[in-house]
Design an enzyme around this catalytic site. Structure first.
Site, short mmCIF file in Angstrom:
data_model
loop_
_atom_site.label_atom_id
_atom_site.label_comp_id
_atom_site.label_asym_id
_atom_site.label_seq_id
_atom_site.Cartn_x
_atom_site.Cartn_y
_atom_site.Cartn_z
N GLY A 126 -40.32 -11.85 -45.20
CA GLY A 126 -41.18 -13.00 -44.93
C GLY A 126 -41.05 -14.14 -45.91
O GLY A 126 -42.02 -14.85 -46.17
N ASN B 69 -39.40 -16.95 -45.45
CA ASN B 69 -39.64 -18.20 -44.71
C ASN B 69 -41.10 -18.35 -44.35
O ASN B 69 -41.64 -19.46 -44.37
CB ASN B 69 -38.75 -18.27 -43.46
CG ASN B 69 -37.36 -18.76 -43.76
OD1 ASN B 69 -37.19 -19.79 -44.40
ND2 ASN B 69 -36.36 -18.02 -43.33
N LEU C 206 -35.76 -11.93 -27.66
CA LEU C 206 -36.95 -12.11 -26.83
C LEU C 206 -36.59 -12.09 -25.35
O LEU C 206 -35.62 -12.72 -24.93
CB LEU C 206 -37.63 -13.44 -27.18
CG LEU C 206 -38.23 -13.49 -28.59
CD1 LEU C 206 -38.56 -14.92 -28.98
CD2 LEU C 206 -39.47 -12.60 -28.68
N ASN D 178 -36.59 -21.64 -34.07
CA ASN D 178 -35.94 -20.59 -34.86
C ASN D 178 -35.21 -21.23 -36.04
O ASN D 178 -34.70 -22.34 -35.93
CB ASN D 178 -34.95 -19.82 -33.98
CG ASN D 178 -34.25 -18.70 -34.74
OD1 ASN D 178 -34.89 -17.89 -35.38
ND2 ASN D 178 -32.93 -18.67 -34.66
N HIS E 237 -31.93 -20.58 -38.36
CA HIS E 237 -30.69 -19.80 -38.40
C HIS E 237 -29.91 -20.17 -39.66
O HIS E 237 -29.78 -21.35 -39.98
CB HIS E 237 -29.84 -20.08 -37.15
CG HIS E 237 -28.59 -19.24 -37.11
ND1 HIS E 237 -28.62 -17.91 -36.74
CD2 HIS E 237 -27.31 -19.53 -37.43
CE1 HIS E 237 -27.39 -17.43 -36.83
NE2 HIS E 237 -26.59 -18.39 -37.24
N ASP F 57 -33.95 -21.17 -26.43
CA ASP F 57 -33.82 -21.10 -24.98
C ASP F 57 -33.37 -19.69 -24.61
O ASP F 57 -33.43 -18.79 -25.45
CB ASP F 57 -32.87 -22.20 -24.45
CG ASP F 57 -31.46 -22.07 -24.98
OD1 ASP F 57 -31.12 -21.03 -25.58
OD2 ASP F 57 -30.67 -23.02 -24.78
N GLY G 43 -30.48 -18.46 -24.25
CA GLY G 43 -29.27 -18.01 -24.93
C GLY G 43 -29.56 -17.59 -26.36
O GLY G 43 -30.71 -17.60 -26.80
N ASP H 71 -29.08 -18.66 -30.04
CA ASP H 71 -28.77 -19.81 -30.91
C ASP H 71 -28.17 -20.98 -30.13
O ASP H 71 -27.35 -21.73 -30.65
CB ASP H 71 -27.82 -19.40 -32.06
CG ASP H 71 -28.41 -18.30 -32.93
OD1 ASP H 71 -29.63 -18.29 -33.12
OD2 ASP H 71 -27.64 -17.45 -33.41
#
Length: 196
Positions: free
Chosen positions: A11, A13, A93, A107, A109, A146, A148, A150
């Site tokens: 955690g 971030n 997800l 997100n 990355h 979305d 996909g 990334d």
């Protein structure tokens, strides 16, 4: 704006977001809920220490992904969250979850997308591949989620120079400190204040 932060590990971030709210770098934002798919994740301890509701919810507790998805949707909606922040969340997800919160999931990355992203690129693996390839610059990307992996629209990115002496662990730490912990709070503040 109420947000839910989804995490799998330590955690760091999440802590950057908590600290940025406390210092006023993120405004008009409250973390309403922290969810981890790992029962002993230190992120849940960070949430507890900050007085934030933390929950352990794993897909393994459900008969199928759809049951998991529907429960997660209900829990997050019941908490009144307007934005979901994936901060080192290592669960893919379900599409029904992504569709339920279309345009409301972001997100972080640990690379400059489109480099070193997609299926199989998470955590230390991203930095191992960057060093293997010999890149001189890496960084981090905040993007919308979305269906996909990334592939959603990029919100912001920050570059970090790679040093000849870097190991994957050293590079991971520097990317967090010099990029992730800066651009993720920035993106949340921009969304909360309608700049995005």
């Amino acid at each position: 704006m109420k947000i839910a932060v989804l995490v799998s590990g330590g955690g760091t971030n999440l802590q950057a977001i908590i600290d940025a709210i406390a210092s006023g770098k993120i405004t008009n934002t409250e973390i309403a809920l922290v969810i981890s798919n790992k029962e002993g994740a230190y992120a849940l301890e960070r949430a507890k220490n900050a007085g934030i509701e933390g929950r352990f919810i794993s897909p393994k507790q459900y008969t199928d992904k759809e049951a998991y998805s529907q429960d997660m949707i209900k829990i997050i909606k019941d908490a009144g969250c307007e934005l979901i922040v994936l901060a080192g969340f290592l669960v893919v997800l379900p599409e029904s979850f992504v569709n339920a919160f279309e345009g409301k999931i972001i997100n972080i990355h640990p690379s400059l997308i489109p480099s070193f992203c997609g299926d199989g690129f998470y955590g230390l693996k991203v930095h191992e591949k960057a060093l293997e390839r010999g890149v001189k610059v890496t960084g981090a990307t905040v993007h919308y989620v979305d269906s996909g992996t990334d592939t959603g629209p990029i919100i912001n990115q920050k570059a970090v120079y790679v040093k000849p002496s870097d190991t994957p662990e050293i590079l991971q730490k520097r990317v967090m400190e010099e990029a992730e912990w800066i651009i993720l709070p920035q993106a949340i503040d921009d969304i909360a204040n309608h700049r995005i």
